[in-house]
Every structure is written in structure tokens, then in C-alpha cells.
Design a protein around this motif. Structure first.
Motif, PDB file in Angstrom:
ATOM      1  N   ASP A 118     -34.883   5.188   7.319  1.00  0.00           N
ATOM      2  CA  ASP A 118     -34.214   4.076   7.698  1.00  0.00           C
ATOM      3  C   ASP A 118     -33.410   4.086   8.879  1.00  0.00           C
ATOM      4  O   ASP A 118     -32.569   2.942   9.214  1.00  0.00           O
ATOM      5  CB  ASP A 118     -33.272   3.455   6.387  1.00  0.00           C
ATOM      6  N   TYR A 119     -33.112   5.332   9.629  1.00  0.00           N
ATOM      7  CA  TYR A 119     -32.613   5.600  10.484  1.00  0.00           C
ATOM      8  C   TYR A 119     -33.245   5.810  11.829  1.00  0.00           C
ATOM      9  O   TYR A 119     -34.569   6.188  11.765  1.00  0.00           O
ATOM     10  CB  TYR A 119     -31.733   6.718  10.306  1.00  0.00           C
ATOM     11  N   ARG A 120     -32.597   6.122  12.803  1.00  0.00           N
ATOM     12  CA  ARG A 120     -33.413   6.250  14.211  1.00  0.00           C
ATOM     13  C   ARG A 120     -32.363   7.297  15.030  1.00  0.00           C
ATOM     14  O   ARG A 120     -31.175   6.895  15.016  1.00  0.00           O
ATOM     15  CB  ARG A 120     -33.710   5.177  15.105  1.00  0.00           C
ATOM     16  N   TRP A 121     -32.755   7.787  15.799  1.00  0.00           N
ATOM     17  CA  TRP A 121     -31.891   8.685  16.866  1.00  0.00           C
ATOM     18  C   TRP A 121     -32.473   8.363  18.232  1.00  0.00           C
ATOM     19  O   TRP A 121     -33.561   8.362  18.659  1.00  0.00           O
ATOM     20  CB  TRP A 121     -32.175  10.132  16.637  1.00  0.00           C
ATOM     21  N   ILE A 122     -31.669   7.764  19.211  1.00  0.00           N
ATOM     22  CA  ILE A 122     -31.893   7.361  20.486  1.00  0.00           C
ATOM     23  C   ILE A 122     -31.100   8.245  21.469  1.00  0.00           C
ATOM     24  O   ILE A 122     -29.929   8.528  21.488  1.00  0.00           O
ATOM     25  CB  ILE A 122     -31.267   6.184  20.800  1.00  0.00           C
ATOM     26  N   THR A 123     -32.016   8.893  22.310  1.00  0.00           N
ATOM     27  CA  THR A 123     -31.549   9.833  23.317  1.00  0.00           C
ATOM     28  C   THR A 123     -31.446   9.254  24.558  1.00  0.00           C
ATOM     29  O   THR A 123     -32.675   8.738  25.012  1.00  0.00           O
ATOM     30  CB  THR A 123     -32.392  11.158  23.020  1.00  0.00           C
ATOM     31  N   LEU A 124     -30.303   9.270  25.609  1.00  0.00           N
ATOM     32  CA  LEU A 124     -30.213   8.899  26.489  1.00  0.00           C
ATOM     33  C   LEU A 124     -29.887   9.827  27.543  1.00  0.00           C
ATOM     34  O   LEU A 124     -29.195  10.987  27.316  1.00  0.00           O
ATOM     35  CB  LEU A 124     -29.043   7.678  26.754  1.00  0.00           C
ATOM     36  N   GLY A 125     -30.078   9.728  29.006  1.00  0.00           N
ATOM     37  CA  GLY A 125     -29.605  10.587  29.874  1.00  0.00           C
ATOM     38  C   GLY A 125     -29.346   9.862  31.211  1.00  0.00           C
ATOM     39  O   GLY A 125     -29.643   8.889  31.289  1.00  0.00           O
ATOM     40  N   SER A 126     -28.767  10.813  32.091  1.00  0.00           N
ATOM     41  CA  SER A 126     -28.704  10.241  33.497  1.00  0.00           C
ATOM     42  C   SER A 126     -29.622  10.789  34.498  1.00  0.00           C
ATOM     43  O   SER A 126     -29.798  11.981  34.525  1.00  0.00           O
ATOM     44  CB  SER A 126     -27.129  10.530  33.821  1.00  0.00           C
ATOM     45  N   THR A 127     -30.229  10.043  35.591  1.00  0.00           N
ATOM     46  CA  THR A 127     -30.890  10.572  36.330  1.00  0.00           C
ATOM     47  C   THR A 127     -30.244  11.407  37.593  1.00  0.00           C
ATOM     48  O   THR A 127     -30.795  12.086  38.099  1.00  0.00           O
ATOM     49  CB  THR A 127     -31.837   9.334  36.935  1.00  0.00           C
ATOM     50  N   THR A 128     -28.761  10.921  37.424  1.00  0.00           N
ATOM     51  CA  THR A 128     -28.103  11.568  38.455  1.00  0.00           C
ATOM     52  C   THR A 128     -27.608  12.995  38.098  1.00  0.00           C
ATOM     53  O   THR A 128     -27.001  13.974  38.749  1.00  0.00           O
ATOM     54  CB  THR A 128     -26.958  10.816  38.963  1.00  0.00           C
ATOM     55  N   GLN A 129     -27.686  13.337  36.656  1.00  0.00           N
ATOM     56  CA  GLN A 129     -27.152  14.349  35.971  1.00  0.00           C
ATOM     57  C   GLN A 129     -28.217  14.724  34.907  1.00  0.00           C
ATOM     58  O   GLN A 129     -28.123  14.719  33.817  1.00  0.00           O
ATOM     59  CB  GLN A 129     -25.917  14.469  35.487  1.00  0.00           C
ATOM     60  N   PRO A 130     -29.336  15.461  35.426  1.00  0.00           N
ATOM     61  CA  PRO A 130     -30.340  15.587  34.276  1.00  0.00           C
ATOM     62  C   PRO A 130     -29.907  17.049  33.531  1.00  0.00           C
ATOM     63  O   PRO A 130     -29.028  17.830  34.132  1.00  0.00           O
ATOM     64  CB  PRO A 130     -31.607  16.161  35.377  1.00  0.00           C
ATOM     65  N   GLY A 131     -30.072  16.983  32.329  1.00  0.00           N
ATOM     66  CA  GLY A 131     -29.913  17.946  31.365  1.00  0.00           C
ATOM     67  C   GLY A 131     -29.075  17.669  30.212  1.00  0.00           C
ATOM     68  O   GLY A 131     -29.633  17.479  29.173  1.00  0.00           O
ATOM     69  N   PRO A 132     -27.977  17.414  30.147  1.00  0.00           N
ATOM     70  CA  PRO A 132     -27.077  16.663  28.876  1.00  0.00           C
ATOM     71  C   PRO A 132     -27.699  15.456  28.637  1.00  0.00           C
ATOM     72  O   PRO A 132     -27.823  14.521  29.432  1.00  0.00           O
ATOM     73  CB  PRO A 132     -25.575  16.652  29.577  1.00  0.00           C
ATOM     74  N   GLU A 133     -27.758  15.478  27.278  1.00  0.00           N
ATOM     75  CA  GLU A 133     -28.375  14.057  26.681  1.00  0.00           C
ATOM     76  C   GLU A 133     -27.411  13.826  25.629  1.00  0.00           C
ATOM     77  O   GLU A 133     -26.609  14.302  24.990  1.00  0.00           O
ATOM     78  CB  GLU A 133     -29.628  14.356  26.054  1.00  0.00           C
ATOM     79  N   ILE A 134     -26.984  12.143  25.428  1.00  0.00           N
ATOM     80  CA  ILE A 134     -26.350  11.426  24.556  1.00  0.00           C
ATOM     81  C   ILE A 134     -27.429  11.190  23.516  1.00  0.00           C
ATOM     82  O   ILE A 134     -28.571  10.436  23.835  1.00  0.00           O
ATOM     83  CB  ILE A 134     -25.605  10.713  25.270  1.00  0.00           C
ATOM     84  N   VAL A 135     -26.880  11.355  22.314  1.00  0.00           N
ATOM     85  CA  VAL A 135     -27.799  10.941  21.111  1.00  0.00           C
ATOM     86  C   VAL A 135     -26.724  10.069  20.417  1.00  0.00           C
ATOM     87  O   VAL A 135     -25.944  10.297  19.987  1.00  0.00           O
ATOM     88  CB  VAL A 135     -28.076  12.218  20.227  1.00  0.00           C
ATOM     89  N   LEU A 136     -27.440   8.592  20.134  1.00  0.00           N
ATOM     90  CA  LEU A 136     -26.965   7.655  19.319  1.00  0.00           C
ATOM     91  C   LEU A 136     -27.460   7.644  18.136  1.00  0.00           C
ATOM     92  O   LEU A 136     -28.588   7.611  17.851  1.00  0.00           O
ATOM     93  CB  LEU A 136     -27.141   6.316  20.110  1.00  0.00           C
ATOM     94  N   SER A 137     -26.483   7.678  16.737  1.00  0.00           N
ATOM     95  CA  SER A 137     -27.233   7.515  15.712  1.00  0.00           C
ATOM     96  C   SER A 137     -26.211   6.874  14.724  1.00  0.00           C
ATOM     97  O   SER A 137     -24.927   6.941  15.033  1.00  0.00           O
ATOM     98  CB  SER A 137     -27.528   8.901  15.106  1.00  0.00           C
ATOM     99  N   GLU A 138     -26.482   6.195  13.604  1.00  0.00           N
ATOM    100  CA  GLU A 138     -25.682   5.639  12.691  1.00  0.00           C
ATOM    101  C   GLU A 138     -24.844   6.891  11.770  1.00  0.00           C
ATOM    102  O   GLU A 138     -25.593   7.859  11.685  1.00  0.00           O
ATOM    103  CB  GLU A 138     -26.334   4.862  11.748  1.00  0.00           C
ATOM    104  N   PRO A 139     -23.834   6.487  11.234  1.00  0.00           N
ATOM    105  CA  PRO A 139     -22.967   7.349  10.304  1.00  0.00           C
ATOM    106  C   PRO A 139     -23.936   8.220   9.308  1.00  0.00           C
ATOM    107  O   PRO A 139     -23.530   9.088   8.921  1.00  0.00           O
ATOM    108  CB  PRO A 139     -21.825   6.520   9.765  1.00  0.00           C
ATOM    109  N   HIS A 140     -24.745   7.404   8.620  1.00  0.00           N
ATOM    110  CA  HIS A 140     -25.429   8.007   7.539  1.00  0.00           C
ATOM    111  C   HIS A 140     -26.778   8.643   7.676  1.00  0.00           C
ATOM    112  O   HIS A 140     -27.416   9.330   6.854  1.00  0.00           O
ATOM    113  CB  HIS A 140     -25.807   6.888   6.436  1.00  0.00           C
ATOM    114  N   ALA A 141     -27.076   8.577   9.137  1.00  0.00           N
ATOM    115  CA  ALA A 141     -28.371   9.272   9.586  1.00  0.00           C
ATOM    116  C   ALA A 141     -28.409  10.678   9.558  1.00  0.00           C
ATOM    117  O   ALA A 141     -27.465  11.294  10.280  1.00  0.00           O
ATOM    118  CB  ALA A 141     -28.770   9.003  11.107  1.00  0.00           C
ATOM    119  N   GLY A 142     -28.973  11.241   8.759  1.00  0.00           N
ATOM    120  CA  GLY A 142     -29.040  12.647   8.502  1.00  0.00           C
ATOM    121  C   GLY A 142     -27.920  13.367   7.718  1.00  0.00           C
ATOM    122  O   GLY A 142     -27.732  14.765   8.199  1.00  0.00           O
TER     123      GLY A 142
END
Length: 136
Positions: free
Chosen positions: A38-62
Motif C-alpha cells: 500500500d506504500y511507495r517511496w519516491i526518491t528525488l535528487g538535484s542535477t546541480t548536486q548529484p549524490g544526496p537523494e531525498i526519499v519521500l514516504s508515508e509515516p507507516h511505510a516500512g
């Protein structure tokens, strides 16, 4: 030996609403969108700072029900840690994010400790600050 930041997690109520803020408002690029049950994880990044990624997820995910409930309560109160982004053009970034419909908490101002910054709330209530280094 080296060490570097790889992922930073941001808890959100609705991944699609959050995606509109972080992708369309802030201009981050979707790198991955993974569903699991029922959940998903969305990973985002910046083209101007490759490497670190932000993961969006719901409170109950995992998480256990109790842990997800506790995290949901903190998210609802708006007391989860803020995220701070850096930009080289704060005024243009502010206008882009504001145009996306984000809640403005603070318009751009020069801070006494140096940077110029502004603040928004994402659709889940997380505080997001955007900072520009002081001009030399």
C-alpha cells in the motif's frame, strides 16, 4: 576511507501532493518511484548536486503500526525536523515555490548570522527553508 550523505528521508502524508511540491515547486528530479504493498517511496535528487537523494514516504511505510502512529502524530503537529536547501538565486526560487501554491512561512530576508533565506511548509506541514549564501 570516505563517507558521504546518500539519503535523507522526509515523511509526508500524501506522496503525490509532496511530489508536486518537491518536483514542481523546488525543481528536484524524480530518480525512483517504488511501490511496496500500500506504500511507495519516491526518491528525488538535484542535477546541480548529484549524490544526496531525498526519499519521500508515508509515516507507516516500512514501520510497525505503533511507530507509524507516533510518526504520524509528530507530522501532524508539524514538529519533525526541517529541511534546508541552498540556492544561488533566492528571490527567483522563492517566487517559483510560491507560484506552486506552497504555504509561505517567511518571505526572503537577510539573517543576522549571514545568509538570506525564506521558509515554506510542504503539503504535509514540514518546514522547508531555502538559503542563499551572503554576498561577498
Amino acid at each position: 576511507m570516505t563517507i558521504a550523505l546518500q539519503y535523507c528521508h522526509i515523511t509526508v502524508n500524501d506522496p503525490d501532493e509532496a511530489l508536486a511540491f518537491y518536483r514542481d515547486g523546488l525543481g528536484l528530479e524524480v530518480l525512483n518511484d517504488v511501490a511496496s504493498g500500500d506504500y511507495r517511496w519516491i526518491t528525488l535528487g538535484s542535477t546541480t548536486q548529484p549524490g544526496p537523494e531525498i526519499v519521500l514516504s508515508e509515516p507507516h511505510a516500512g514501520r510497525s503500526q505503533a511507530d507509524g502512529d507516533a510518526l504520524q502524530e509528530l507530522l501532524t503537529k508539524g514538529v519533525l525536523p526541517m529541511t534546508v536547501f541552498r540556492t544561488d538565486d533566492l528571490d527567483a526560487t522563492f517566487e517559483r515555490v510560491r507560484a506552486s501554491g506552497a504555504e509561505v512561512l517567511q518571505e526572503p530576508i537577510d539573517q543576522p548570522w549571514g545568509p538570506r533565506d525564506c521558509a515554506f511548509r510542504d503539503p504535509s506541514g514540514n518546514m522547508v527553508r531555502i538559503s542563499q549564501a551572503p554576498k561577498a
